[in-house]
Design a protein around this motif. Structure first.
Motif, PDB file in Angstrom:
ATOM      1  N   ALA A 146       0.645 -35.264  29.545  1.00 26.23           N
ATOM      2  CA  ALA A 146      -0.292 -35.731  30.576  1.00 26.23           C
ATOM      3  C   ALA A 146      -0.383 -34.800  31.773  1.00 26.23           C
ATOM      4  O   ALA A 146      -1.182 -35.044  32.672  1.00 26.23           O
ATOM      5  CB  ALA A 146       0.120 -37.133  31.047  1.00 26.23           C
ATOM      6  N   ASP A 148      -4.679 -34.193  36.566  1.00 31.69           N
ATOM      7  CA  ASP A 148      -4.244 -34.541  35.214  1.00 31.69           C
ATOM      8  C   ASP A 148      -3.308 -35.750  35.250  1.00 31.69           C
ATOM      9  O   ASP A 148      -3.477 -36.727  34.511  1.00 31.69           O
ATOM     10  CB  ASP A 148      -3.531 -33.329  34.592  1.00 31.69           C
ATOM     11  CG  ASP A 148      -3.516 -33.372  33.079  1.00 31.69           C
ATOM     12  OD1 ASP A 148      -4.047 -34.331  32.497  1.00 31.69           O
ATOM     13  OD2 ASP A 148      -2.972 -32.424  32.466  1.00 31.69           O
ATOM     14  N   SER A 149      -2.330 -35.684  36.144  1.00 32.68           N
ATOM     15  CA  SER A 149      -1.357 -36.785  36.176  1.00 32.68           C
ATOM     16  C   SER A 149      -2.013 -38.079  36.670  1.00 32.68           C
ATOM     17  O   SER A 149      -1.716 -39.160  36.170  1.00 32.68           O
ATOM     18  CB  SER A 149      -0.156 -36.418  37.041  1.00 32.68           C
ATOM     19  OG  SER A 149      -0.571 -35.978  38.298  1.00 32.68           O
ATOM     20  N   SER A 186      -5.221 -38.919  36.374  1.00 33.13           N
ATOM     21  CA  SER A 186      -6.203 -39.482  35.430  1.00 33.13           C
ATOM     22  C   SER A 186      -5.481 -40.388  34.433  1.00 33.13           C
ATOM     23  O   SER A 186      -5.938 -41.487  34.120  1.00 33.13           O
ATOM     24  CB  SER A 186      -7.004 -38.386  34.723  1.00 33.13           C
ATOM     25  OG  SER A 186      -6.196 -37.630  33.868  1.00 33.13           O
ATOM     26  N   THR A 187      -4.320 -39.945  33.974  1.00 31.13           N
ATOM     27  CA  THR A 187      -3.537 -40.766  33.044  1.00 31.13           C
ATOM     28  C   THR A 187      -3.037 -42.026  33.769  1.00 31.13           C
ATOM     29  O   THR A 187      -3.143 -43.140  33.240  1.00 31.13           O
ATOM     30  CB  THR A 187      -2.335 -39.947  32.501  1.00 31.13           C
ATOM     31  OG1 THR A 187      -2.820 -38.680  32.041  1.00 31.13           O
ATOM     32  CG2 THR A 187      -1.642 -40.665  31.370  1.00 31.13           C
ATOM     33  N   SER A 193      -9.256 -38.518  31.527  1.00 27.30           N
ATOM     34  CA  SER A 193      -8.457 -39.164  30.473  1.00 27.30           C
ATOM     35  C   SER A 193      -9.340 -40.211  29.839  1.00 27.30           C
ATOM     36  O   SER A 193      -9.895 -41.068  30.540  1.00 27.30           O
ATOM     37  CB  SER A 193      -7.224 -39.857  31.064  1.00 27.30           C
ATOM     38  OG  SER A 193      -6.243 -38.904  31.379  1.00 27.30           O
TER      39      SER A 193
HETATM   40 MG    MG Z   1      -3.525 -36.448  32.209  1.00 24.56          MG
END
Ligand code: MG
Ligand code: ADP
Length: 370
Positions: free
Chosen positions: A175, A295-296, A298-299, A250
């Motif tokens: 992730a 990125d982190s 969105s998860t 995501s």
């Molecule tokens: Mg992510």
């Protein structure tokens, strides 16, 4: 045969003229490099006279990150850590910093974000595509190994970074790895004098500077938000006009399987249940200065669900997110999101109010403000 020859010649002519054109305008010279890394297809498109060399340096750096963070390469830090049987493992300062970041975010989100889900995602077959729905007893057993509070960071007598996991714990950076790689790539492009570029590392998009339009004016990049309905003719449901931003989505529509019970199981997991997330969200797109953060988050926001995701945004972006975290992490001030839900609605935050445009007919369009 003749036909093939003339076809080849035509291609050669086109390539030659494109090359010639770009050489004559070296400041604007465009170079695109595509390759496969970190289990995905990546494209780097940059502009400027140094763009070819810069792209190759980026590629080299991404391969290096892959070697360090891959869960399958036996020489990687993560592989060693995941096979350490509870013993302290020496890792690079980079791996240590990234895991620290992941654990801090896990604590901040009460485990919505959790870098320790590898035993669970493996049991469901997401690591080797042998998909299955594990029995509840097996899930219950594996949930004993997802506690991020049990990760210990230390230094050995040579001042090297060490990490200790408990037996049977396993980490993965699925992730955040591409996000980290994106930030590093932008750094390299800047160091090499590139002022305009667009990167697509398997859906992690990041734009550097602006782009030139046909009149040679500097304009924002246009980035599409994918249609979660992949069978539709309409590939993007909305778009964003952006300069100098990371955009990460995501979604539950690309990596999933349908069980024998007819249910859809996606690759984003709830660490409380040990099961794939099931909520109203089709996709979460985060827009921020840093791709690692995008990125982190969105998860994380996907796992939280729409209402809690909105609360998270309201609580965090009013202060600065960064202030709660180590100063050595990439910088982020505020962030924005676009959330698509299964009732054909779109939710987007005020920072991108003037940057978003809609391509699909939504039932509801909601601007989220403080
Ligand atoms: Mg992510
Ligand atoms: P993608 O990698 O498809 O772009 P994400 O960035 O959302 O999507 O990451 C999903 C990956 O992260 C999964 O494949 C898995 O390796 C890992 N993962 C799954 N659930 C979580 C979670 N709750 N927290 C952190 N990582 C997770």
């Amino acid at each position: 045969m003749k036909k093939i020859k003339s076809f080849t010649f035509t291609i050669f002519l086109i390539l030659f003229s494109v090359n010639f054109f770009s050489c004559t305008k070296s400041a604007n010279q465009e170079n695109t490099l595509s390759f496969y890394a970190m289990n995905t297809f990546m494209t780097i498109r940059s502009f400027g006279k140094n763009s070819k060399e810069a792209n190759l340096k980026v590629q080299e750096r991404i391969f290096q990150i892959e070697d360090e963070l891959s869960v399958t390469k036996e020489s990687s830090d993560l592989w060693k850590l995941n096979h350490s049987n509870g013993e302290p493992t020496i890792v690079s300062s980079e791996t240590s910093l990234l895991l620290h970041f992941a654990v801090d975010l896990a604590k901040k989100t009460q485990g919505a974000f959790n870098p320790c889900l590898y035993p669970i995602t493996s049991a469901w077959g997401f690591t080797n595509e042998n998909y299955r729905v594990p029995p509840q007893t097996e899930i219950q057993n594996l949930l004993r190994y997802v506690d991020y509070n049990k990760i210990e960071f230390s230094k050995n007598s040579n001042q090297e970074n060490q990490i200790s996991l408990q037996k049977n714990m396993m980490i993965d950076f699925g992730a955040i790895g591409k996000g980290f790689a994106c930030d590093e790539s932008i750094k390299i492009l800047k160091e090499n004098g590139i002022e305009s570029a667009v990167l697509d590392l398997g859906g992690n998009v990041q734009v550097l500077g602006s782009k030139k339009n046909s009149k040679n004016q500097n304009v924002a990049w246009r980035i599409g938000i994918k249609n979660p309905d992949q069978s539709s003719q309409l590939s993007a449901v909305a778009g964003l006009n952006l300069k100098d931003k990371a955009v990460v989505t995501s979604g539950g529509y690309e990596r999933f399987f349908v069980g024998s019970d007819g249910k859809k199981y996606i690759h984003i997991f709830d660490s409380k249940t040990g099961k794939p997330v099931e909520n109203e969200i089709l996709s979460v797109t985060i827009i921020s200065d840093s791709s690692l953060w995008a990125d982190s988050l969105s998860t994380t926001l996907f796992v939280l669900g729409k209402d809690k995701a909105i609360d998270f945004w309201k609580n965090f972006s009013s202060q600065t997110l960064q202030s709660d975290f180590e100063t050595s992490y990439p910088q982020i001030q505020d962030f924005d999101f676009v959330i698509l839900t299964d009732d054909n609605s779109i939710f987007y935050t005020q920072g991108i109010k003037d940057k978003i445009f809609f391509l699909a007919d939504f039932e509801n369009k909601t601007l989220v403000t403080h």
